[in-house]
Design a protein around this motif. Structure first.
Motif, PDB file in Angstrom:
ATOM      1  N   GLU A  25       0.992  -0.868  -0.099  1.00 10.66           N
ATOM      2  CA  GLU A  25       0.066  -0.187   0.408  1.00 10.66           C
ATOM      3  C   GLU A  25       1.101   1.274  -0.091  1.00 10.66           C
ATOM      4  O   GLU A  25       0.549   2.070  -0.563  1.00 10.66           O
ATOM      5  N   THR A  26       1.891   1.591   0.720  1.00 10.53           N
ATOM      6  CA  THR A  26       2.551   2.797   0.797  1.00 10.53           C
ATOM      7  C   THR A  26       3.481   2.496  -0.485  1.00 10.53           C
ATOM      8  O   THR A  26       3.633   4.139  -0.885  1.00 10.53           O
ATOM      9  N   GLU A  27       4.117   1.276  -1.076  1.00  8.90           N
ATOM     10  CA  GLU A  27       4.362   1.835  -2.672  1.00  8.90           C
ATOM     11  C   GLU A  27       3.303   2.186  -3.457  1.00  8.90           C
ATOM     12  O   GLU A  27       4.211   2.688  -4.547  1.00  8.90           O
ATOM     13  N   SER A  28       2.208   1.785  -3.378  1.00 10.51           N
ATOM     14  CA  SER A  28       0.751   2.212  -3.955  1.00 10.51           C
ATOM     15  C   SER A  28       1.302   3.756  -4.153  1.00 10.51           C
ATOM     16  O   SER A  28       1.020   4.288  -5.258  1.00 10.51           O
ATOM     17  N   LEU A  29       1.130   4.522  -2.638  1.00 11.60           N
ATOM     18  CA  LEU A  29       1.102   5.464  -2.473  1.00 11.60           C
ATOM     19  C   LEU A  29       1.783   6.681  -2.668  1.00 11.60           C
ATOM     20  O   LEU A  29       2.434   7.868  -3.448  1.00 11.60           O
ATOM     21  N   VAL A  30       3.564   5.822  -2.976  1.00 10.12           N
ATOM     22  CA  VAL A  30       4.079   6.790  -2.934  1.00 10.12           C
ATOM     23  C   VAL A  30       4.683   6.875  -4.515  1.00 10.12           C
ATOM     24  O   VAL A  30       4.947   8.236  -5.256  1.00 10.12           O
ATOM     25  N   ASN A  31       4.553   5.825  -5.409  1.00 11.93           N
ATOM     26  CA  ASN A  31       4.273   5.710  -6.710  1.00 11.93           C
ATOM     27  C   ASN A  31       2.826   6.871  -7.328  1.00 11.93           C
ATOM     28  O   ASN A  31       3.647   7.345  -8.385  1.00 11.93           O
ATOM     29  N   LEU A  32       1.426   7.052  -6.852  1.00 14.00           N
ATOM     30  CA  LEU A  32       1.227   7.747  -6.871  1.00 14.00           C
ATOM     31  C   LEU A  32       1.436   9.503  -7.265  1.00 14.00           C
ATOM     32  O   LEU A  32       1.722  10.018  -7.782  1.00 14.00           O
ATOM     33  N   LYS A  33       2.267   9.268  -5.607  1.00 13.96           N
ATOM     34  CA  LYS A  33       2.415  10.691  -5.330  1.00 13.96           C
ATOM     35  C   LYS A  33       3.322  11.447  -6.366  1.00 13.96           C
ATOM     36  O   LYS A  33       3.531  12.106  -6.988  1.00 13.96           O
ATOM     37  N   GLU A  34       4.114  10.210  -7.337  1.00 12.80           N
ATOM     38  CA  GLU A  34       5.344  10.996  -8.133  1.00 12.80           C
ATOM     39  C   GLU A  34       4.263  10.992  -9.009  1.00 12.80           C
ATOM     40  O   GLU A  34       4.659  11.711 -10.085  1.00 12.80           O
ATOM     41  N   ALA A  35       3.291  10.075  -9.744  1.00 16.28           N
ATOM     42  CA  ALA A  35       2.744  10.376 -11.035  1.00 16.28           C
ATOM     43  C   ALA A  35       1.926  11.534 -10.832  1.00 16.28           C
ATOM     44  O   ALA A  35       2.046  12.000 -11.573  1.00 16.28           O
ATOM     45  N   VAL A  36       1.304  12.119 -10.027  1.00 14.93           N
ATOM     46  CA  VAL A  36       0.109  12.932 -10.220  1.00 14.93           C
ATOM     47  C   VAL A  36       0.895  13.873 -10.156  1.00 14.93           C
ATOM     48  O   VAL A  36       0.873  14.720 -10.749  1.00 14.93           O
ATOM     49  N   GLU A  37       2.562  14.105  -9.388  1.00 18.57           N
ATOM     50  CA  GLU A  37       3.446  15.280  -9.278  1.00 18.57           C
ATOM     51  C   GLU A  37       3.902  15.447 -10.449  1.00 18.57           C
ATOM     52  O   GLU A  37       3.778  17.221 -10.890  1.00 18.57           O
ATOM     53  N   LEU A  38       4.246  14.334 -11.816  1.00 16.02           N
ATOM     54  CA  LEU A  38       4.362  14.394 -13.205  1.00 16.02           C
ATOM     55  C   LEU A  38       3.010  15.116 -13.608  1.00 16.02           C
ATOM     56  O   LEU A  38       3.646  16.280 -14.910  1.00 16.02           O
ATOM     57  N   TYR A  39       2.137  14.236 -13.451  1.00 20.21           N
ATOM     58  CA  TYR A  39       1.037  14.871 -14.173  1.00 20.21           C
ATOM     59  C   TYR A  39       0.322  16.225 -14.014  1.00 20.21           C
ATOM     60  O   TYR A  39       0.505  16.879 -15.050  1.00 20.21           O
ATOM     61  N   LEU A  40       0.697  17.088 -13.098  1.00 22.58           N
ATOM     62  CA  LEU A  40       0.397  18.125 -12.352  1.00 22.58           C
ATOM     63  C   LEU A  40       1.389  18.947 -13.059  1.00 22.58           C
ATOM     64  O   LEU A  40       1.350  20.388 -13.302  1.00 22.58           O
ATOM     65  N   GLU A  41       2.728  18.692 -13.497  1.00 26.07           N
ATOM     66  CA  GLU A  41       4.144  20.084 -14.300  1.00 26.07           C
ATOM     67  C   GLU A  41       3.204  20.094 -15.152  1.00 26.07           C
ATOM     68  O   GLU A  41       3.904  20.496 -15.916  1.00 26.07           O
ATOM     69  N   GLU A  42       2.578  19.048 -16.056  1.00 27.09           N
ATOM     70  CA  GLU A  42       2.273  19.393 -17.546  1.00 27.09           C
ATOM     71  C   GLU A  42       0.867  20.178 -17.684  1.00 27.09           C
ATOM     72  O   GLU A  42       0.987  20.479 -18.889  1.00 27.09           O
ATOM     73  N   VAL A  43      -0.361  19.911 -16.648  1.00 31.26           N
ATOM     74  CA  VAL A  43      -0.686  20.371 -17.028  1.00 31.26           C
ATOM     75  C   VAL A  43      -1.240  21.305 -16.328  1.00 31.26           C
ATOM     76  O   VAL A  43      -0.483  21.916 -15.673  1.00 31.26           O
ATOM     77  N   GLU A  44      -1.693  22.832 -17.704  1.00 24.59           N
ATOM     78  CA  GLU A  44      -1.897  23.927 -16.606  1.00 24.59           C
ATOM     79  C   GLU A  44      -3.191  23.911 -15.894  1.00 24.59           C
ATOM     80  O   GLU A  44      -4.513  23.786 -16.534  1.00 24.59           O
ATOM     81  N   ILE A  45      -3.504  24.453 -15.064  1.00 23.58           N
ATOM     82  CA  ILE A  45      -4.220  24.844 -13.886  1.00 23.58           C
ATOM     83  C   ILE A  45      -4.972  25.878 -13.958  1.00 23.58           C
ATOM     84  O   ILE A  45      -4.003  27.088 -13.626  1.00 23.58           O
ATOM     85  N   PRO A  46      -6.332  26.012 -14.419  1.00 26.60           N
ATOM     86  CA  PRO A  46      -6.718  27.927 -14.157  1.00 26.60           C
ATOM     87  C   PRO A  46      -6.661  28.352 -13.198  1.00 26.60           C
ATOM     88  O   PRO A  46      -7.476  27.135 -11.622  1.00 26.60           O
ATOM     89  N   ARG A  47      -5.917  29.230 -13.491  1.00 26.40           N
ATOM     90  CA  ARG A  47      -6.977  29.915 -12.641  1.00 26.40           C
ATOM     91  C   ARG A  47      -7.894  30.932 -11.785  1.00 26.40           C
ATOM     92  O   ARG A  47      -8.301  31.660 -13.002  1.00 26.40           O
ATOM     93  N   LEU A  48      -9.034  31.243 -11.118  1.00 30.44           N
ATOM     94  CA  LEU A  48      -9.530  31.128 -10.326  1.00 30.44           C
ATOM     95  C   LEU A  48      -9.501  32.404 -10.098  1.00 30.44           C
ATOM     96  O   LEU A  48      -9.060  32.932  -9.147  1.00 30.44           O
ATOM     97  N   PRO A  49     -10.037  34.048 -10.673  1.00 31.36           N
ATOM     98  CA  PRO A  49     -10.416  34.484 -10.098  1.00 31.36           C
ATOM     99  C   PRO A  49     -10.794  35.202  -8.725  1.00 31.36           C
ATOM    100  O   PRO A  49     -11.424  34.393  -7.517  1.00 31.36           O
TER     101      PRO A  49
END
Length: 64
Positions: free
Chosen positions: A31-55
């Motif tokens: 379970e811990t390894e899957s969470l560590v891997n998910l954290k890394e994958a989400v961080e990489l995803y968020l680097e590539e996706v532009e998140i719109p800023r709300l006013p």
């Protein structure tokens, strides 16, 4: 730093972790390894996706 959701389920001999906010998933032998891997994958995803800023908004009570 953002707080997101992780859903973890065991599939056979693997733990699968999924983040429903982004749709990113990963796996690990524990379970811990899957969470560590998910954290890394989400961080990489968020680097590539532009998140719109709300006013910036102001919230005030409305008494009627």
């Amino acid at each position: 730093m953002k707080q997101l959701t992780a859903i973890i389920k065991k599939e056979g001999r693997w733990f699968v972790a999924e983040n429903p906010e982004t749709g990113v998933a990963s796996q690990g032998r524990t379970e811990t390894e899957s969470l560590v891997n998910l954290k890394e994958a989400v961080e990489l995803y968020l680097e590539e996706v532009e998140i719109p800023r709300l006013p910036k908004v102001t919230v005030r009570p409305l008494v009627v």
